[in-house]
Motif scaffolding. Structure first.
Motif: not given
Length: 178
Positions: A3-21
């Motif tokens: 669950s920690t890995g999933r949460e980190l992956a989701q948070e990482h994806q959000l940060l990457r998406d924000a950077f892409r935008e």
């Protein structure tokens, strides 16, 4: 994935998406445009947040295991302190010579000092192994002081103290800054 890995992956994806935008906004702007500098600055800030997050991922992934190690190490030192105190009491109850206190009192004091050990993410596995070595040493101290094994094994006790001490070297202590 934990669950920690999933949460980190989701948070990482959000940060990457924000950077892409942010990056997409900057790419669409002309460098002479008045809002370019502000958008570019925000993109740099977003990139720094993403990089900072990525630096902390290994420690955050290791945190659940570090917490387990911390509990094990903490209770190991406490249990060994209790055993040392019981062995000191046993010297008087059994009527053994008080010379055993020369062995048991330093052992008690050393285990008390172990209470201040801080379990770090980088060294938690090593510190857990040191705690296991402490258990082996404590069994040896108990067997020698209670007369279960030959008193000649007394020679191995200081060697065990040195081994545990050297293995504990460079271990951070609570409240100590490096």
């Amino acid at each position: 994935m934990s669950s920690t890995g999933r949460e980190l992956a989701q948070e990482h994806q959000l940060l990457r998406d924000a950077f892409r935008e942010r990056h997409a906004r900057v790419v669409r702007l002309d460098q002479d445009d008045a809002s370019f500098d502000a958008e570019y600055g925000q993109m740099v800030e977003q990139a720094e947040r993403l990089l900072e997050f990525e630096k902390g991922v290994p420690a955050r992934l290791a945190e659940p295991q570090r917490e387990r190690s911390e509990r094990f190490v903490k209770w190991s030192w406490r249990a060994e302190t209790a055993v040392a105190a019981l062995l000191i009491a046993a010297v008087f109850v059994v009527g053994n010579t008080a010379w055993w206190l020369v062995l048991l009192v330093p052992h008690l004091l050393a285990t008390l000092m172990g209470w201040t050990v801080e379990v770090t993410a980088a060294r938690h596995v090593h510190q857990r192994r040191v705690a296991v070595g402490l258990h082996v040493l404590c069994v040896l101290v108990a067997l020698v002081s209670l007369g279960v094994v030959s008193a000649w094994f007394l020679i191995t006790v200081p060697v065990g103290w040195i081994v545990v001490g050297v293995a504990s070297e460079d271990t951070p202590v609570k409240g100590q800054t490096r």
